[in-house]
Scaffold this motif. Structure first.
Motif, short mmCIF file in Angstrom:
data_model
loop_
_atom_site.label_atom_id
_atom_site.label_comp_id
_atom_site.label_asym_id
_atom_site.label_seq_id
_atom_site.Cartn_x
_atom_site.Cartn_y
_atom_site.Cartn_z
N LEU A 1 -3.20 8.25 1.06
CA LEU A 1 -2.99 7.36 2.21
C LEU A 1 -3.46 5.94 1.91
O LEU A 1 -2.83 4.96 2.32
CB LEU A 1 -3.73 7.90 3.44
CG LEU A 1 -3.14 9.17 4.06
CD1 LEU A 1 -4.12 9.77 5.07
CD2 LEU A 1 -1.81 8.87 4.74
N VAL A 2 -4.58 5.83 1.18
CA VAL A 2 -5.06 4.51 0.75
C VAL A 2 -3.98 3.81 -0.07
O VAL A 2 -3.69 2.63 0.11
CB VAL A 2 -6.37 4.63 -0.05
CG1 VAL A 2 -6.70 3.33 -0.76
CG2 VAL A 2 -7.51 5.03 0.88
N SER A 3 -3.37 4.56 -0.99
CA SER A 3 -2.32 4.00 -1.84
C SER A 3 -1.08 3.63 -1.03
O SER A 3 -0.53 2.54 -1.18
CB SER A 3 -1.96 5.02 -2.93
OG SER A 3 -0.89 4.54 -3.71
N LYS A 4 -0.66 4.53 -0.16
CA LYS A 4 0.57 4.31 0.61
C LYS A 4 0.47 3.10 1.53
O LYS A 4 1.39 2.28 1.62
CB LYS A 4 0.90 5.57 1.43
CG LYS A 4 2.14 5.43 2.30
CD LYS A 4 2.41 6.70 3.09
CE LYS A 4 3.63 6.54 3.99
NZ LYS A 4 3.93 7.77 4.76
N TYR A 5 -0.68 2.99 2.22
CA TYR A 5 -0.83 1.92 3.21
C TYR A 5 -1.64 0.72 2.69
O TYR A 5 -1.92 -0.20 3.45
CB TYR A 5 -1.47 2.48 4.48
CG TYR A 5 -0.54 3.40 5.25
CD1 TYR A 5 0.43 2.88 6.10
CD2 TYR A 5 -0.62 4.78 5.11
CE1 TYR A 5 1.29 3.71 6.79
CE2 TYR A 5 0.24 5.62 5.79
CZ TYR A 5 1.19 5.08 6.63
OH TYR A 5 2.06 5.91 7.32
N ARG A 6 -2.02 0.78 1.42
CA ARG A 6 -2.77 -0.31 0.79
C ARG A 6 -4.03 -0.65 1.60
O ARG A 6 -4.28 -1.81 1.96
CB ARG A 6 -1.88 -1.55 0.61
CG ARG A 6 -0.63 -1.27 -0.20
CD ARG A 6 0.19 -2.51 -0.50
NE ARG A 6 -0.51 -3.41 -1.39
CZ ARG A 6 -0.53 -3.27 -2.71
NH1 ARG A 6 0.11 -2.26 -3.29
NH2 ARG A 6 -1.17 -4.14 -3.47
N ALA A 7 -4.79 0.38 1.89
CA ALA A 7 -6.02 0.21 2.67
C ALA A 7 -7.03 -0.64 1.89
O ALA A 7 -7.13 -0.54 0.67
CB ALA A 7 -6.63 1.56 3.01
N THR A 8 -7.76 -1.48 2.61
CA THR A 8 -8.74 -2.38 1.99
C THR A 8 -10.18 -2.04 2.37
O THR A 8 -11.11 -2.55 1.75
CB THR A 8 -8.46 -3.83 2.39
OG1 THR A 8 -8.46 -3.93 3.82
CG2 THR A 8 -7.12 -4.30 1.87
N ILE A 9 -10.36 -1.23 3.40
CA ILE A 9 -11.72 -0.90 3.87
C ILE A 9 -11.80 0.60 4.13
O ILE A 9 -10.90 1.18 4.76
CB ILE A 9 -12.08 -1.63 5.17
CG1 ILE A 9 -11.94 -3.15 5.01
CG2 ILE A 9 -13.50 -1.28 5.64
CD1 ILE A 9 -12.12 -3.91 6.32
N LEU A 10 -12.86 1.23 3.65
CA LEU A 10 -13.15 2.63 3.98
C LEU A 10 -14.65 2.72 4.26
O LEU A 10 -15.46 2.31 3.44
CB LEU A 10 -12.75 3.57 2.86
CG LEU A 10 -12.93 5.07 3.13
CD1 LEU A 10 -11.85 5.87 2.38
CD2 LEU A 10 -14.31 5.58 2.71
N ILE A 11 -15.01 3.21 5.44
CA ILE A 11 -16.42 3.43 5.75
C ILE A 11 -16.65 4.93 5.91
O ILE A 11 -15.80 5.65 6.44
CB ILE A 11 -16.88 2.66 7.01
CG1 ILE A 11 -16.04 3.02 8.24
CG2 ILE A 11 -16.82 1.16 6.77
CD1 ILE A 11 -16.51 2.34 9.52
#
Length: 288
Positions: free
Chosen positions: A277-287
């Protein structure tokens, strides 16, 4: 704010302490009558109507306009069917549906209480009893996946959303443009009003409910925003449950009030899916 004059012999540590105390005191003057979680969400949604708001691992994707309309439609059903309920329980995963349900309850003039489905039936029943909850919004699919039993007073999102007609959807889209003023004019709430109740895990006995105001939550949201200078292109990977204080504040309220996107997944231990999901949506923050 001006504090009491400090002596010429004050230490750097004492000066810093005095400044910190003034900063804390100044925060009490920061709030206006419009500083309510759902009003802040409406302001953001209207400003970023066509921008990506949220998605989840089951394939749901919404822009801010759709998220606002969806939560508004659900709020009208909740407000009409459960008029006498002050606090409404939510037994839902971190997902687009869970996020919409939280804002729907707030928009209906009620207080969402996200119930911790990981601590056992007795602990959940205790939380329900402490809050005087009569209605619990959940999902049939979610209960089946976690093999959880249905509880007294439980209603299901699948049934609530089926009651929404195409006409109601159209009216909600049209009505959203004037929504903020109408809600602000009729609300009896203020920033010190109760916004949610977060329960402890029960590690020292019966879970204890912590009553948090709109001011409490918004102060934390503003503090996070001052540290993480997000833009509309940022996206958060939301893996924390909404029954957790960090999840409710950091992965629910922060992105959707600050105005950037969030992607939800129910299981924070599922590294493979989270990575995808990080890759698909290009996430920049994970807590976490």
């Amino acid at each position: 704010l001006f504090g009491t004059a400090l002596s010429s012999t004050v230490t750097a540590s004492e000066a810093r302490q005095a400044i910190s105390e003034l900063g804390s005191e100044a925060a009490q003057y920061r709030r206006s009558s419009r500083d309510l979680l759902h009003l802040k969400f409406i302001e953001t949604a209207k400003r970023r109507w066509f921008s990506f708001a949220m998605a989840d691992s089951i394939g749901k994707e919404l822009n801010y306009g759709s998220a606002l309309v969806g939560s508004l439609l659900l709020s009208r059903i909740i407000g009409k069917r459960y008029q006498d309920d002050k606090l409404v329980g939510l037994l839902l995963p971190s997902s687009a549906a869970g996020a919409l349900a939280n804002f729907a309850v707030l928009l209906a003039g009620k207080i969402p209480v996200n119930l911790n489905f990981t601590i056992g039936k007795e602990a959940v029943a205790s939380a329900v009893q402490q809050c005087g909850i009569r209605t619990i919004v959940s999902s049939k699919t979610f209960l089946a996946r976690l093999k959880l039993d249905e509880m007294d007073g439980m209603v299901f999102l699948e049934d609530l959303t089926q009651a929404i007609t195409p006409l109601q959807k159209g009216l909600a889209v049209l009505g959203a443009s004037g929504l903020l003023g109408a809600l602000y004019n009729r609300t009896a709430l203020n920033p010190t009003s109760l916004a949610t109740v977060i329960f402890s895990s029960g590690s020292t006995g019966v879970p204890k409910g912590v009553m948090l105001s709109h001011h409490n939550i918004l102060s934390n949201v503003e503090a996070i925003a001052q540290l993480f200078w997000v833009t509309g292109q940022d996206r958060m990977m939301g893996v924390l449950p909404f029954f957790h204080s960090f999840g409710f504040t950091g992965t629910l309220m922060f992105p959707l009030i600050a105005g950037f996107g969030v992607v939800y997944h129910t299981n924070p231990m599922d590294a493979k899916t989270i990575g995808e999901l990080v890759s698909k949506y290009r996430a920049t923050i994970l807590i976490s």
